[in-house]
Design a protein around this motif. Structure first.
Motif, PDB file in Angstrom:
ATOM      1  N   THR A   1       0.840  -1.205   0.000  1.00 61.29           N
ATOM      2  CA  THR A   1       0.000   0.000   0.000  1.00 61.29           C
ATOM      3  C   THR A   1       0.876   1.258   0.000  1.00 61.29           C
ATOM      4  OG1 THR A   1      -1.659  -1.231   1.237  1.00 61.29           O
ATOM      5  CG2 THR A   1      -1.893   1.160   1.194  1.00 61.29           C
ATOM      6  N   CYS A   2       1.854   1.276   0.898  1.00 60.92           N
ATOM      7  CA  CYS A   2       2.727   2.460   1.001  1.00 60.92           C
ATOM      8  C   CYS A   2       3.505   2.676  -0.295  1.00 60.92           C
ATOM      9  CB  CYS A   2       3.707   2.287   2.164  1.00 60.92           C
ATOM     10  SG  CYS A   2       2.910   2.254   3.781  1.00 60.92           S
ATOM     11  N   LEU A   3       4.017   1.579  -0.854  1.00 57.34           N
ATOM     12  CA  LEU A   3       4.847   1.732  -2.052  1.00 57.34           C
ATOM     13  C   LEU A   3       3.998   2.061  -3.283  1.00 57.34           C
ATOM     14  CD1 LEU A   3       7.474  -1.068  -1.311  1.00 57.34           C
ATOM     15  CD2 LEU A   3       7.795   1.431  -1.184  1.00 57.34           C
TER      16      LEU A   3
ATOM     17  N   TRP B   1      10.271   8.664   1.620  1.00 60.71           N
ATOM     18  CA  TRP B   1      10.920   7.852   2.650  1.00 60.71           C
ATOM     19  C   TRP B   1       9.916   6.876   3.255  1.00 60.71           C
ATOM     20  CZ3 TRP B   1      12.602   9.984   8.084  1.00 60.71           C
ATOM     21  CH2 TRP B   1      13.228   8.941   8.810  1.00 60.71           C
ATOM     22  N   HIS B   2      10.165   5.589   2.989  1.00 66.70           N
ATOM     23  CA  HIS B   2       9.308   4.539   3.559  1.00 66.70           C
ATOM     24  C   HIS B   2      10.090   3.777   4.630  1.00 66.70           C
ATOM     25  CE1 HIS B   2       6.454   1.313   4.034  1.00 66.70           C
ATOM     26  NE2 HIS B   2       7.365   0.406   3.695  1.00 66.70           N
ATOM     27  N   ILE B   3       9.426   3.476   5.744  1.00 64.81           N
ATOM     28  CA  ILE B   3      10.054   2.668   6.795  1.00 64.81           C
ATOM     29  C   ILE B   3       9.273   1.374   6.969  1.00 64.81           C
ATOM     30  CG2 ILE B   3      10.724   2.526   9.223  1.00 64.81           C
ATOM     31  CD1 ILE B   3      10.768   5.551   9.358  1.00 64.81           C
ATOM     32  N   ASP B   4       9.967   0.243   6.851  1.00 61.41           N
ATOM     33  CA  ASP B   4       9.362  -1.033   7.205  1.00 61.41           C
ATOM     34  C   ASP B   4       9.674  -1.280   8.683  1.00 61.41           C
ATOM     35  OD1 ASP B   4       8.560  -3.614   7.641  1.00 61.41           O
ATOM     36  OD2 ASP B   4       9.448  -4.432   5.805  1.00 61.41           O
ATOM     37  N   ALA B   5       8.650  -1.041   9.512  1.00 63.16           N
ATOM     38  CA  ALA B   5       8.820  -1.177  10.968  1.00 63.16           C
ATOM     39  C   ALA B   5       7.902  -2.293  11.471  1.00 63.16           C
ATOM     40  CB  ALA B   5       8.489   0.136  11.655  1.00 63.16           C
TER      41      ALA B   5
ATOM     42  N   GLU C   1      14.050   7.394  16.721  1.00 65.56           N
ATOM     43  CA  GLU C   1      14.050   8.851  16.711  1.00 65.56           C
ATOM     44  C   GLU C   1      14.107   9.399  15.284  1.00 65.56           C
ATOM     45  OE1 GLU C   1      16.660  10.164  19.887  1.00 65.56           O
ATOM     46  OE2 GLU C   1      16.471  12.203  19.060  1.00 65.56           O
ATOM     47  N   GLY C   2      13.157  10.258  14.964  1.00 67.14           N
ATOM     48  CA  GLY C   2      13.126  10.853  13.627  1.00 67.14           C
ATOM     49  C   GLY C   2      12.128  10.185  12.687  1.00 67.14           C
ATOM     50  N   TRP C   3      11.588   9.039  13.059  1.00 67.31           N
ATOM     51  CA  TRP C   3      10.731   8.275  12.124  1.00 67.31           C
ATOM     52  C   TRP C   3       9.436   8.987  11.790  1.00 67.31           C
ATOM     53  CZ3 TRP C   3       7.501   3.505  13.975  1.00 67.31           C
ATOM     54  CH2 TRP C   3       6.929   3.747  15.220  1.00 67.31           C
ATOM     55  N   ASP C   4       9.063   9.930  12.642  1.00 67.07           N
ATOM     56  CA  ASP C   4       7.885  10.750  12.411  1.00 67.07           C
ATOM     57  C   ASP C   4       7.943  11.496  11.080  1.00 67.07           C
ATOM     58  OD1 ASP C   4       5.819  10.795  14.139  1.00 67.07           O
ATOM     59  OD2 ASP C   4       6.183  12.850  14.795  1.00 67.07           O
ATOM     60  N   LEU C   5       9.145  11.702  10.573  1.00 64.04           N
ATOM     61  CA  LEU C   5       9.291  12.490   9.347  1.00 64.04           C
ATOM     62  C   LEU C   5       9.248  11.634   8.082  1.00 64.04           C
ATOM     63  CD1 LEU C   5      11.837  14.987  10.826  1.00 64.04           C
ATOM     64  CD2 LEU C   5       9.536  15.527  10.021  1.00 64.04           C
ATOM     65  N   ALA C   6       8.998  10.346   8.235  1.00 61.83           N
ATOM     66  CA  ALA C   6       8.863   9.479   7.061  1.00 61.83           C
ATOM     67  C   ALA C   6       7.579   9.828   6.309  1.00 61.83           C
ATOM     68  CB  ALA C   6       8.838   8.024   7.496  1.00 61.83           C
ATOM     69  N   ASP C   7       7.541   9.418   5.032  1.00 61.67           N
ATOM     70  CA  ASP C   7       6.310   9.598   4.257  1.00 61.67           C
ATOM     71  C   ASP C   7       5.338   8.459   4.515  1.00 61.67           C
ATOM     72  OD1 ASP C   7       6.858  11.981   2.390  1.00 61.67           O
ATOM     73  OD2 ASP C   7       8.706  10.800   2.294  1.00 61.67           O
ATOM     74  N   SER C   8       5.901   7.266   4.770  1.00 61.08           N
ATOM     75  CA  SER C   8       5.013   6.125   5.025  1.00 61.08           C
ATOM     76  C   SER C   8       5.709   5.112   5.926  1.00 61.08           C
ATOM     77  CB  SER C   8       4.601   5.469   3.707  1.00 61.08           C
ATOM     78  OG  SER C   8       5.731   5.028   2.977  1.00 61.08           O
TER      79      SER C   8
ATOM     80  N   PHE D   1      -0.985   0.593   7.853  1.00 64.91           N
ATOM     81  CA  PHE D   1      -0.047   1.487   7.175  1.00 64.91           C
ATOM     82  C   PHE D   1      -0.252   2.873   7.750  1.00 64.91           C
ATOM     83  CE2 PHE D   1      -3.981   1.505   4.716  1.00 64.91           C
ATOM     84  CZ  PHE D   1      -4.282   2.858   4.722  1.00 64.91           C
ATOM     85  N   LEU D   2       0.786   3.687   7.704  1.00 58.40           N
ATOM     86  CA  LEU D   2       0.659   5.103   8.021  1.00 58.40           C
ATOM     87  C   LEU D   2       1.222   5.862   6.827  1.00 58.40           C
ATOM     88  CD1 LEU D   2       1.915   5.063  11.734  1.00 58.40           C
ATOM     89  CD2 LEU D   2      -0.444   5.449  10.983  1.00 58.40           C
ATOM     90  N   ILE D   3       0.424   6.742   6.279  1.00 55.19           N
ATOM     91  CA  ILE D   3       0.881   7.546   5.139  1.00 55.19           C
ATOM     92  C   ILE D   3       0.551   9.000   5.453  1.00 55.19           C
ATOM     93  CG2 ILE D   3       0.578   7.991   2.654  1.00 55.19           C
ATOM     94  CD1 ILE D   3      -0.137   4.983   2.356  1.00 55.19           C
ATOM     95  N   LYS D   4       1.513   9.875   5.212  1.00 49.56           N
ATOM     96  CA  LYS D   4       1.317  11.290   5.541  1.00 49.56           C
ATOM     97  C   LYS D   4       0.058  11.834   4.867  1.00 49.56           C
ATOM     98  CE  LYS D   4       4.429  12.642   8.422  1.00 49.56           C
ATOM     99  NZ  LYS D   4       5.864  12.828   8.162  1.00 49.56           N
ATOM    100  N   LYS D   5      -0.711  12.600   5.627  1.00 46.20           N
ATOM    101  CA  LYS D   5      -1.970  13.143   5.106  1.00 46.20           C
ATOM    102  C   LYS D   5      -1.737  14.060   3.905  1.00 46.20           C
ATOM    103  CE  LYS D   5      -4.497  12.744   9.436  1.00 46.20           C
ATOM    104  NZ  LYS D   5      -4.841  13.425  10.694  1.00 46.20           N
ATOM    105  N   GLU D   6      -0.538  14.657   3.848  1.00 49.95           N
ATOM    106  CA  GLU D   6      -0.257  15.539   2.708  1.00 49.95           C
ATOM    107  C   GLU D   6      -0.248  14.754   1.382  1.00 49.95           C
ATOM    108  OE1 GLU D   6       4.533  16.068   2.834  1.00 49.95           O
ATOM    109  OE2 GLU D   6       3.494  16.078   4.757  1.00 49.95           O
ATOM    110  N   HIS D   7      -0.170  13.408   1.489  1.00 46.03           N
ATOM    111  CA  HIS D   7      -0.162  12.580   0.277  1.00 46.03           C
ATOM    112  C   HIS D   7      -1.520  11.939   0.004  1.00 46.03           C
ATOM    113  CE1 HIS D   7       4.119  13.112   0.259  1.00 46.03           C
ATOM    114  NE2 HIS D   7       4.342  12.327   1.294  1.00 46.03           N
TER     115      HIS D   7
END
Ligand SMILES: *Cc1c(COP(=O)(O)O)cnc(C)c1O
Length: 468
Positions: free
Chosen positions: A148-150, A260-264, A281-288, A306-312
């Protein structure tokens, strides 16, 4: 109404009662149930004209298939990354079945159960210390979350070069950078038409690490000469639970244009502990971000988000809009999950998560996470002290990656014999070209005593192979 169906309709109380009793006998004997089974069942291929009713079906299932059910939800199933199901999660899962909602929107007439999903996502963000800037939703697993994120990253890249890939299809290969991508990411790239061969491999750090080498990443970025790209990073690699340096990636994000995608999938839950949350630390700034719930959150399969930035969100809707259903209205105005993720019809996937979060709270999850890490270290200590085994990597968080010292080619046979005991289940792996064994600790039931049970079995199996 069919007569047997009608009989069952009037027998709900007895049916659910018997199912409850059977469930309890299963759960109460989980410690003794085997962790691996040998298949002796011949599947039938004919359905009878006349049904047998739910109670007889339950009986037949128990008689024929109970022995195929392993204790994967128990305390010593350390293969893959296998969570269990907390009591509250089981309650929520049962009710999701009873309610049988089709979770899509919040403003529809009819089903508005998506409000539960939206609240649950808020609770998850609160648990993990993430901002409100993300829109989240539930899918069946981290594989689908990565997908979904990709998919949205793909649409983002298209826009950057003036294309609408969702409408036109992909017109050129995308620069996708990663150091230690999970196999499901590679699979997602294949499913998305991006090509699993198209990952530009970035080096990993030296000294037995799996995290991305930021200097090499900078070199690869330089070669792209300002072209936009997609970066897939790791919060918890499967073999050694290594984390990419998110603070350094945040700095790069200030200078370069990338998704920037993070597989967490499971590493996200390090955020539940004050001792380990610095890893993220810093993962909040990922796009997904991809996060599994059926691993460390301990809810039943199939659950991830999934978490995807609302701006997208517009890109997200362009990727998933169910456009030939005009009655759904404006996808953003009239929020409906079916325009934001792969599935259309969905069960109330959020409910087991809602229940377990409310039941155990931040403290409950901090305890589960820290105990998983302590028990992993206990096994790690045993291996370090033993002359027969060696760690392939330090125990960074909650997995133990090890082999037979000086004879790693025997590790497969050792593991087969160990799994055969039915007391524990671990999975084989290859790490830095060495054959090894992996144990992952994410189950809420696992305690020190389980490590003692397993190390005793390991000693016995060792004696067995020494005699061969
Ligand atoms: C487990 C895992 C996945 C795949 O998750 P599923 O829930 O099995 O689809 C992806 N990434 C990581 C890091 C994982 O550990």
């Amino acid at each position: 109404m069919n007569s047997i169906l009608k009989k069952d309709l009037h027998a709900f109380s007895r049916l659910l009662g018997e199912t409850k009793d059977y469930s309890l006998s299963f759960l109460n004997a989980l410690d003794e149930r085997t962790t691996s089974a040998v298949n002796t069942i011949v599947p039938k291929n004919k359905l009878d004209r006349k049904g047998i009713g739910a109670l007889s079906a339950l009986q037949e299932f128990k008689d024929r298939f109970d022995s195929t059910v392993v204790a994967s939800t128990g305390p010593r199933y350390w293969g893959y990354v296998t969570g269990g199901a907390t009591p509250a999660a089981i309650v929520g899962d049962w009710l999701a079945t009873v309610y049988d909602q089709n979770t899509q929107g919040v403003k529809n007439q009819g089903d508005i159960s998506a409000i539960v999903e939206l609240e649950t996502i808020q609770l998850l963000k609160s648990l993990l210390g993430l901002t409100n800037a993300f829109l989240g939703g539930f899918v069946s697993g981290a594989t689908m979350s990565n997908f979904t994120c990709l998919a949205v990253a793909r649409q983002w890249y298209g826009k950057e070069i003036g294309k609408d890939f969702a409408k036109e299809g992909i017109t050129e290969p995308l620069p996708i950078l990663s150091a230690t991508p999970h196999s499901s990411t590679v699979k997602s790239l294949a499913m998305l038409g991006l090509g699993s061969n198209n990952i530009m491999k970035v080096k990993i750090l030296p000294n037995n690490r799996e995290a991305i080498d930021i200097d090499d990443l900078k070199r690869v970025i330089k070669k792209l000469k300002g072209k936009p790209f997609i970066l897939i990073s790791s919060a918890g690699t499967v073999n050694t639970v290594d984390f990419d340096d998110f603070k350094a990636i945040v700095e790069l994000k200030k200078k370069h244009c990338f998704w920037w995608h993070i597989d967490a999938a499971f590493g996200a839950f390090a955020a539940c502990s004050p001792k380990y949350k610095h890893l993220l630390e810093g993962w909040d700034l990922a796009d997904s971000i991809t996060i599994d719930c059926h691993k460390w959150l301990n809810v039943p399969y199939e659950s991830a988000f999934f978490l995807i930035k609302k701006e997208h969100s517009i890109l997200q809707v362009e990727s998933f809009q169910n456009s030939n259903a005009p009655y759904l209205g404006d996808p953003l105005e009239n929020f409906n999950y079916l325009n934001f993720l792969p599935e259309n019809s969905r069960r109330l996937k959020a409910l087991p998560v809602w229940f377990t979060l409310k039941a155990y709270g931040k403290e409950g999850y901090q305890e589960i996470v820290e105990r998983s890490i302590t028990t992993a270290n206990k096994l790690g200590d045993y291996i370090e002290k033993s002359s027969a085994f060696e760690l392939l990597a330090p125990v960074r968080l909650n997995t133990v990656c090890f082999t037979l010292k000086g004879r790693e080619e025997m590790s497969e046979m050792f593991l087969e014999l160990l799994n055969e005991t039915g007391k524990v289940f671990m999975t084989p792996t290859v790490y830095r070209n060495k054959k090894g064994i992996r144990g992952a600790f994410v189950n809420w039931r696992t305690q020190d005593v389980d490590v003692n049970i397993v190390t005793k079995e390991m000693t016995l199996v060792l004696k067995k192979i020494d005699k061969l």
